[in-house]
Design a protein around this motif. Structure first.
Motif, short mmCIF file in Angstrom:
data_model
loop_
_atom_site.label_atom_id
_atom_site.label_comp_id
_atom_site.label_asym_id
_atom_site.label_seq_id
_atom_site.Cartn_x
_atom_site.Cartn_y
_atom_site.Cartn_z
N ALA A 185 1.15 -1.14 0.02
CA ALA A 185 0.13 -0.01 0.25
C ALA A 185 1.19 1.46 0.31
CB ALA A 185 -0.85 -0.19 1.08
N GLU A 186 0.55 2.16 -0.60
CA GLU A 186 0.98 3.36 -0.40
C GLU A 186 0.45 4.49 -0.18
OE1 GLU A 186 3.09 6.07 -3.91
OE2 GLU A 186 0.24 6.76 -3.61
N VAL A 187 0.29 5.41 1.16
CA VAL A 187 -0.03 6.07 1.96
C VAL A 187 0.06 7.67 2.29
CG1 VAL A 187 -1.00 6.47 4.69
CG2 VAL A 187 -0.84 3.97 3.31
N ASP A 188 -0.19 8.80 2.03
CA ASP A 188 0.85 9.71 2.25
C ASP A 188 0.47 10.04 3.30
OD1 ASP A 188 0.62 13.33 2.39
OD2 ASP A 188 0.02 12.46 0.72
N PRO A 189 1.67 10.52 4.16
CA PRO A 189 2.16 10.58 5.57
C PRO A 189 1.23 11.97 6.12
CG PRO A 189 3.82 11.18 4.22
CD PRO A 189 2.83 10.82 2.95
N PHE A 229 -4.71 6.69 1.30
CA PHE A 229 -3.71 6.03 0.62
C PHE A 229 -4.57 4.88 -0.70
CE2 PHE A 229 -6.78 4.36 3.58
CZ PHE A 229 -7.68 3.10 3.16
N ASP A 230 -3.51 4.41 -0.89
CA ASP A 230 -3.98 2.96 -2.83
C ASP A 230 -3.50 1.77 -1.77
OD1 ASP A 230 -4.04 1.82 -4.76
OD2 ASP A 230 -3.08 2.74 -5.84
N GLU A 231 -3.75 1.06 -1.09
CA GLU A 231 -3.89 -0.49 -0.77
C GLU A 231 -3.30 -0.69 -1.67
OE1 GLU A 231 -7.39 -0.83 1.34
OE2 GLU A 231 -8.60 -1.85 0.10
#
Length: 387
Positions: free
Chosen positions: A140-144, A149-151
């Motif tokens: 997954a990609e998450v904006d901190p 997110f794009d899981e």
């Protein structure tokens, strides 16, 4: 300075005594080089001395009433601590490092279970979370900052039945340590420029190197540990993914994270109370990983078979800090050069992950109800020494 007079050469003992809610932090003045972890020091009166004791507020402890006590990955990123959990489905927790009560979380969808590890890349400004579910490899990609997110940024449902275990980066590529049917391990390299499910390169490790447990990047190399019998450590060329050095560790399961100093890896062991290697930390040369030095901290914990497990190791303020599962938990401070160590008692049981923002240590505790995290200046440990 005014005060008592001493015959030249007299040795004087000085003790720093904090008021309520404060702890001793360090010494200043003519004894500024004194060990900051010792609240009692001895000075030799060969001249007049000005000595100052510095005190700070006691440790800040946050009790989470949300029941999230199964943190398995922990990183400090740009003012926040991020923690991934082994829930079903998994969660990503965020704590403001300055105000730990400023807390938020996201929950991934069904099939995204047991988030084992996470990493942040400056190239994309995003966090990448890898899952140890048995539903294929998922990242997954998450904006901190927004926690959007794009899981399913990377999904491979065909080649993995156990999937991801550990992840690292060189800010150009992601490197994932994955297990296939548990007994086969792979290292997979993904480009941060494309971030598709098609890897740039991958290798399958030799059969004796199954059970990959942790992977970290440093200066063109990947350092990898695994939980086979016997456990192992590899040095891998990050460009070609070719194994350059390999060695076995005399012990049991190595920690799912390890500390890196300029020259060494410090690897703990998840070995229980009765194991001969319980409480041992290995210092491993990064130039030649076959050169290992065991440090027997003596930590045994309680009589429970899991007590004594080392769950995490962190490098901070020139020392290596290791967490041990005991009741209550133990943290050990190790000098990476002299290998001298000291054990300290924590407030809660089963500490399992550790990180730092450069000012304080941040620790999570496993299996507590409610979940607990604790942040503290190392001065908090003064007076908690274990004989």
């Amino acid at each position: 300075p005014s005060g008592p007079d001493f015959t030249p050469g007299t040795k004087v003992q000085i003790k720093a005594v904090p008021e309520k809610d404060y702890v001793f932090k360090s010494w200043s003045g003519d004894v500024s080089n004194a060990d900051p972890m010792k609240s009692s020091i001895q000075i030799t009166m060969d001249s007049s001395k000005s000595v100052y004791a510095i005190f700070v507020k006691a440790a800040e402890t946050v009790v989470l009433n949300i029941g999230e006590s199964y943190v398995h990955g922990l990183k400090y990123i740009n003012g926040y601590y991020f923690a991934s959990t082994q829930n079903t489905p998994a969660k990503l927790l965020r704590f403001n490092a300055n105000d730990l009560s400023d807390y938020s979380e996201i929950t991934f969808s069904s099939g995204h279970n047991s988030a084992d590890d996470l990493v942040y890349t400056e190239k994309t400004g995003k966090i990448y979370v890898v899952f140890a579910a048995d539903t294929g490899l998922r990242i997954a990609e998450v904006d901190p900052y927004t926690m959007e997110f794009d899981e399913n940024k990377i999904v491979d449902m065909t080649n993995f039945t156990y999937s991801g275990q550990t992840i690292t980066t060189d800010n150009e590529f992601l490197y994932v340590g994955a297990r296939y049917d548990w007994y086969e391990s792979k290292i997979i390299k993904y480009s941060l420029s494309t971030l598709s499910s098609i890897p740039v390169k991958e290798i399958t490790l030799a059969p004796l190197y199954y059970g990959i447990h942790s992977i970290q990047y440093r200066d063109g190399y990947l350092y990898v540990t695994g939980i086979a019998t016997p456990p192992w450590v590899l040095k891998v060329d990050a460009n070609t993914l070719s194994v350059e050095q390999e060695a076995n560790i005399d012990g049991d399961t190595p920690t799912d994270d390890f500390a890196m100093t300029e020259d060494y890896l410090f690897v703990g062991l998840e070995t229980g109370y009765n194991h001969k290697k319980s409480g041992v930390i290995y210092r491993i040369s990064m130039n030649d990983i076959s050169k290992m030095h065991p440090i027997n901290t003596g930590v045994k914990g309680g009589v429970d078979k899991r007590s004594g497990y080392c769950y995490a190791v962190q490098y901070y303020l020139g020392y290596v800090w290791a967490l041990f599962d005991s009741s209550p938990g133990t943290i050990t401070r190790i000098d990476p050069v002299s290998l001298e160590f000291k054990n300290y008692q924590l407030e809660h049981n089963t500490p399992n992950e550790i990180s730092t923002d450069g000012r304080r240590l941040f620790i999570t505790f496993w299996g507590q109800n409610p979940g607990r995290v604790q942040a503290f200046d190392t001065s908090y440990l003064n007076g908690r020494e274990i004989p």
